[in-house]
Motif scaffolding. Structure first.
Motif, short mmCIF file in Angstrom:
data_model
loop_
_atom_site.label_atom_id
_atom_site.label_comp_id
_atom_site.label_asym_id
_atom_site.label_seq_id
_atom_site.Cartn_x
_atom_site.Cartn_y
_atom_site.Cartn_z
N ILE A 46 0.84 -1.20 0.00
CA ILE A 46 0.00 0.00 0.00
C ILE A 46 0.87 1.25 0.00
CG2 ILE A 46 -1.82 1.26 1.23
CD1 ILE A 46 -2.63 -1.40 2.56
N GLY A 47 0.55 2.19 -0.88
CA GLY A 47 1.29 3.44 -0.96
C GLY A 47 0.68 4.49 -0.05
N ILE A 48 1.53 5.13 0.76
CA ILE A 48 1.09 6.21 1.65
C ILE A 48 2.17 7.31 1.62
CG2 ILE A 48 -0.31 4.86 3.27
CD1 ILE A 48 2.27 4.86 5.12
N LYS A 49 1.86 8.44 2.26
CA LYS A 49 2.88 9.46 2.49
C LYS A 49 3.66 9.08 3.74
CE LYS A 49 1.90 12.15 -0.96
NZ LYS A 49 1.46 13.53 -0.88
N PHE A 50 4.92 9.48 3.79
CA PHE A 50 5.77 9.17 4.95
C PHE A 50 6.04 10.41 5.81
CE2 PHE A 50 8.35 5.07 3.72
CZ PHE A 50 7.16 4.36 3.65
N ASP A 51 5.68 11.60 5.30
CA ASP A 51 6.11 12.84 5.98
C ASP A 51 4.95 13.79 6.26
OD1 ASP A 51 5.58 13.66 3.37
OD2 ASP A 51 7.24 15.08 3.31
N GLN A 52 3.74 13.22 6.42
CA GLN A 52 2.58 14.08 6.65
C GLN A 52 1.88 13.68 7.96
OE1 GLN A 52 1.74 14.70 1.85
NE2 GLN A 52 0.05 14.05 3.15
N PRO A 53 2.27 14.31 9.09
CA PRO A 53 1.71 13.96 10.39
C PRO A 53 0.18 14.09 10.41
CG PRO A 53 3.01 16.00 10.52
CD PRO A 53 3.28 15.39 9.19
N GLY A 54 -0.48 13.10 10.98
CA GLY A 54 -1.95 13.10 11.01
C GLY A 54 -2.55 12.35 9.84
N LEU A 55 -1.80 12.19 8.76
CA LEU A 55 -2.32 11.52 7.56
C LEU A 55 -1.52 10.27 7.20
CD1 LEU A 55 -3.27 14.82 5.98
CD2 LEU A 55 -4.80 12.85 5.94
N GLY A 56 -0.24 10.46 6.91
CA GLY A 56 0.63 9.34 6.63
C GLY A 56 2.02 9.69 7.09
N GLN A 57 2.49 9.00 8.12
CA GLN A 57 3.80 9.34 8.66
C GLN A 57 4.54 8.08 9.08
OE1 GLN A 57 3.87 11.65 12.30
NE2 GLN A 57 5.71 12.72 11.64
N LYS A 58 5.80 8.02 8.66
CA LYS A 58 6.69 6.96 9.14
C LYS A 58 7.42 7.52 10.35
CE LYS A 58 10.31 3.79 7.84
NZ LYS A 58 11.27 3.35 6.83
N THR A 59 7.22 6.92 11.51
CA THR A 59 7.83 7.45 12.73
C THR A 59 9.27 6.92 12.84
OG1 THR A 59 7.07 5.61 14.08
CG2 THR A 59 5.59 7.49 13.88
N PRO A 60 10.09 7.58 13.68
CA PRO A 60 11.49 7.15 13.81
C PRO A 60 11.63 5.68 14.25
CG PRO A 60 11.17 9.30 14.83
CD PRO A 60 9.81 8.81 14.43
N ASP A 61 10.64 5.16 15.00
CA ASP A 61 10.74 3.75 15.41
C ASP A 61 10.17 2.79 14.36
OD1 ASP A 61 8.10 4.35 15.76
OD2 ASP A 61 7.96 3.74 17.86
N GLY A 62 9.87 3.33 13.17
CA GLY A 62 9.50 2.46 12.05
C GLY A 62 8.04 2.04 12.02
N THR A 63 7.18 2.73 12.79
CA THR A 63 5.75 2.44 12.68
C THR A 63 5.10 3.49 11.77
OG1 THR A 63 5.24 3.75 14.65
CG2 THR A 63 5.64 1.39 14.99
N TYR A 64 3.86 3.22 11.40
CA TYR A 64 3.17 4.09 10.46
C TYR A 64 1.88 4.58 11.09
CZ TYR A 64 6.58 2.03 7.40
OH TYR A 64 7.76 1.63 6.85
N THR A 65 1.65 5.90 11.03
CA THR A 65 0.46 6.45 11.68
C THR A 65 -0.21 7.47 10.78
OG1 THR A 65 1.69 8.27 12.70
CG2 THR A 65 1.46 6.26 14.00
N GLY A 66 -1.49 7.73 11.08
CA GLY A 66 -2.23 8.77 10.37
C GLY A 66 -3.57 8.26 9.86
N PHE A 67 -4.40 9.19 9.44
CA PHE A 67 -5.74 8.84 8.96
C PHE A 67 -5.67 7.93 7.72
CE2 PHE A 67 -9.62 10.02 6.48
CZ PHE A 67 -10.54 9.39 7.31
N ASP A 68 -4.80 8.26 6.77
CA ASP A 68 -4.67 7.41 5.58
C ASP A 68 -4.22 6.00 5.96
OD1 ASP A 68 -5.50 9.30 3.73
OD2 ASP A 68 -3.47 9.97 3.22
#
Ligand code: GLU
Length: 277
Positions: free
Chosen positions: A40-62
């Protein structure tokens, strides 16, 4: 769907599955045979939507929407391989089959629909500008004509500025919106322009607390869709999953969890198939 290399054991399993189907068995192809992955393709640098965190998890609405959809398609969270889908790369990634679908603040537009298909929409956002907290000089889109703006290559945000909103603005485009933030802070640029949903996430970052604000212009309608390869049967399945996500309140929980911290005033859930012009 991505397939793993077919091992001898898997070939036997496959042969058995085929036999079972031929004999009238009704195993669906999303069954829990194990080892199946979805990309699945997401953004990695958009907090709240698609973000790759420093510990390697993925967060956000998307990420939450994509995880829900993947589950409805028969994939566990651990079956998901996340891939960065930068704005300018999305159509190509889908056309090449690099990803199964893209949930990356991806606006449905007639131009993109020539190349890919969209499920959704699942969120309605609006183009706005992020400025320094003490800047009150931008009251309407016209005011942007005398400004140095920053945006992203391949986005509707950059294209709208050039085509209609402020064609005379000095516009600098990068690969991702987060690259505009230092320029905004040190006054190399006057404003970062993209969807208000994205800008609210940056403004709320602890590193920038009190430094930036949204002008609140609502210049466009950005209908977020889930991009799939043209003609893919996934579109109908994803639409079903999105309808279910709204009906069982998971959509509401996801917007509150992801946009609450940024105090983003999100629009109500869109009706599937209803793109707001
Ligand atoms: N939603 C807009 C677009 O799809 C801007 C955000 C982005 O670049 O992802 O282009």
């Amino acid at each position: 769907m991505k397939r793993r290399k077919v091992t001898a054991a898997a070939s036997v399993a496959l042969a058995l599955a085929v036999t079972a189907t031929a004999c009238g068995g009704s195993k669906n192809d999303n069954g829990s045979s194990g080892g199946k992955k979805i990309t699945i393709g997401i953004k990695f640098d958009q907090p709240g939507l698609g973000q790759k965190t420093p510990d390697g998890t993925y967060t956000g609405f998307d990420v939450d929407v994509a995880t829900y959809v993947a589950k409805q398609l028969g994939y566990k969270a651990s079956d998901i391989q996340w891939k960065e889908a930068k704005s300018a790369d999305r159509e190509t990634m889908l056309q090449r089959g690099d990803v199964d679908f893209i949930a990356a603040t991806y606006s449905i537009t007639p131009e993109r629909e020539k190349k890919v298909d969209f499920a959704g929409p699942y969120l309605l956002a609006h183009q706005d500008v992020l400025v320094r907290a003490d800047d009150n000089s931008i009251k309407s889109a016209k005011d942007l004509n005398s400004k140095k703006l920053c945006s992203v290559t391949g986005s509707t945000s950059a294209q709208n500025i050039r085509d209609t909103l402020a064609p005379k603005a000095q516009l600098q485009n990068y690969g991702g919106y987060s690259e505009c933030l230092t320029g905004l802070e040190n006054k190399a640029i006057d404003a970062l322009t993209t969807d208000d949903s994205i800008l609210a996430g940056y403004a709320a970052q602890s590193a920038f607390k009190g430094k930036f604000k949204l002008a609140g212009l609502k210049m466009t309608n950005e209908n977020y869709g889930i991009g799939v390869k043209k003609g893919s049967p996934l579109k109908a399945k994803i639409n079903k999953a999105l309808e279910k996500m709204v009906a069982d309140k998971s959509w509401q929980k996801a917007v509150e969890a992801n946009f609450g911290p940024a105090n983003y005033q999100y629009e109500p859930a869109p009706k599937i198939g209803n793109v707001v012009k």
